[in-house]
Design an enzyme around this catalytic site. Structure first.
Site, mmCIF file in Angstrom:
data_model
loop_
_atom_site.group_PDB
_atom_site.id
_atom_site.type_symbol
_atom_site.label_atom_id
_atom_site.label_comp_id
_atom_site.label_asym_id
_atom_site.label_seq_id
_atom_site.Cartn_x
_atom_site.Cartn_y
_atom_site.Cartn_z
ATOM 1 N N LYS A 1 -14.216 -32.183 37.931
ATOM 2 C CA LYS A 1 -15.338 -31.429 37.158
ATOM 3 C C LYS A 1 -15.764 -30.613 38.245
ATOM 4 O O LYS A 1 -16.029 -30.849 39.406
ATOM 5 C CB LYS A 1 -16.404 -32.662 37.022
ATOM 6 N N ARG B 1 -20.868 -46.924 27.477
ATOM 7 C CA ARG B 1 -21.928 -46.444 26.581
ATOM 8 C C ARG B 1 -21.233 -46.850 25.226
ATOM 9 O O ARG B 1 -20.999 -47.746 24.762
ATOM 10 C CB ARG B 1 -22.048 -44.965 26.770
ATOM 11 N N HIS C 1 -27.287 -44.667 34.690
ATOM 12 C CA HIS C 1 -26.579 -45.274 35.869
ATOM 13 C C HIS C 1 -27.259 -46.300 36.634
ATOM 14 O O HIS C 1 -26.918 -47.311 36.907
ATOM 15 C CB HIS C 1 -26.129 -43.950 36.957
ATOM 16 N N SER D 1 -24.820 -37.555 32.502
ATOM 17 C CA SER D 1 -25.046 -36.471 33.464
ATOM 18 C C SER D 1 -24.982 -34.904 32.960
ATOM 19 O O SER D 1 -25.839 -34.049 33.145
ATOM 20 C CB SER D 1 -24.292 -36.621 34.695
HETATM 21 P P1 ADP Z 1 -16.905 -40.509 35.947
HETATM 22 O O1 ADP Z 1 -16.904 -39.324 36.190
HETATM 23 O O2 ADP Z 1 -16.426 -41.513 36.941
HETATM 24 O O3 ADP Z 1 -17.257 -41.151 34.392
HETATM 25 P P2 ADP Z 1 -19.930 -40.924 35.863
HETATM 26 O O4 ADP Z 1 -20.889 -40.605 36.883
HETATM 27 O O5 ADP Z 1 -19.989 -39.968 34.782
HETATM 28 O O6 ADP Z 1 -18.607 -40.769 36.490
HETATM 29 O O7 ADP Z 1 -20.323 -42.406 35.404
HETATM 30 C C1 ADP Z 1 -19.927 -43.372 36.281
HETATM 31 C C2 ADP Z 1 -20.078 -44.795 35.506
HETATM 32 O O8 ADP Z 1 -21.377 -45.026 34.894
HETATM 33 C C3 ADP Z 1 -19.054 -44.975 34.393
HETATM 34 O O9 ADP Z 1 -18.653 -46.091 34.342
HETATM 35 C C4 ADP Z 1 -19.857 -44.323 33.289
HETATM 36 O O10 ADP Z 1 -19.139 -44.902 31.950
HETATM 37 C C5 ADP Z 1 -21.204 -45.111 33.579
HETATM 38 N N1 ADP Z 1 -22.425 -44.337 32.758
HETATM 39 C C6 ADP Z 1 -22.623 -43.217 32.813
HETATM 40 N N2 ADP Z 1 -23.687 -42.849 32.148
HETATM 41 C C7 ADP Z 1 -24.275 -44.085 31.581
HETATM 42 C C8 ADP Z 1 -25.201 -44.560 30.697
HETATM 43 N N3 ADP Z 1 -25.854 -43.626 30.212
HETATM 44 N N4 ADP Z 1 -25.265 -45.788 30.583
HETATM 45 C C9 ADP Z 1 -24.451 -46.736 30.965
HETATM 46 N N5 ADP Z 1 -23.297 -46.428 31.786
HETATM 47 C C10 ADP Z 1 -23.185 -45.156 32.053
#
Ligand code: ADP
Length: 160
Positions: A43, A92, A19, A130
């Site tokens: 979630k 990703r 992130h 996460s």
């Molecule tokens: P959501 O529940 O909205 O998917 P996340 O917190 O999981 O929220 O992710 C927020 C954003 O960050 C999303 O666009 C997700 O694709 C991106 N993201 C999550 N992990 C990574 C990573 N390792 N590398 C790049 N982008 C990521």
């Protein structure tokens, strides 16, 4: 046109190096970047919205144009309220693609003025999420390579 404003919405439970990489890169492109922690997720989060915001604030303290907020409801409405013209999302592996396409297409239907921008993850974070961090930490695995140190400490404390 004035400032270019974008929002980057997510659950961030907790923020990972993946992130942070996306946030740092988007912060170079846009004048103002709102990182918005969503509290309407289905979630079951490990951290409260306040805890998640606090961690993001700490790890983005070096980025003066980044603002951390919480948001609920439709992301396009939140974005419009902030004067944003863009929603930034990280991509990703291929597995993200279909889901992100659905959201982007729905958001465009809801508000065609707001464009979704995808930032490709750094390959070293391709399989970082996460949920993976929490899974590993739950069994006392080492997550120091995956998250900033303040997050590592907060996650350890949750599982103690
Ligand atoms: P959501 O529940 O909205 O998917 P996340 O917190 O999981 O929220 O992710 C927020 C954003 O960050 C999303 O666009 C997700 O694709 C991106 N993201 C999550 N992990 C990574 C990573 N390792 N590398 C790049 N982008 C990521």
């Amino acid at each position: 046109m004035g400032e270019k404003i974008a929002v980057i919405p997510g659950t961030f439970d907790p923020i990972t190096n993946g992130h942070l990489d996306i946030i740092e890169r988007a912060a170079k492109i846009f004048d103002v970047l709102y990182v918005s922690v969503l509290n309407n997720s289905s979630k079951k989060p490990l951290f409260t919205v306040e805890e998640r915001m606090e961690m993001i604030k700490q790890v983005t303290a070096h980025l003066p144009n980044v603002q951390v907020e919480s948001a609920s409801g439709l992301t396009v409405d939140y974005a419009a309220k902030r004067g944003a013209t863009a929603i930034v999302r990280g991509l990703r592996a291929v597995s993200d693609f279909e889901y992100e396409m659905q959201i982007a297409s729905m958001n465009r239907t809801l508000n065609a003025e707001i464009e979704t921008f995808f930032v490709m993850t750094n390959t070293k974070y391709s399989f970082l999420s996460s949920s993976m961090v929490k899974e590993v930490a739950q069994y006392q695995g080492d997550i120091r390579e995956l998250v900033p140190e303040v997050v590592n400490e907060a996650v350890q404390a949750k599982f103690k």
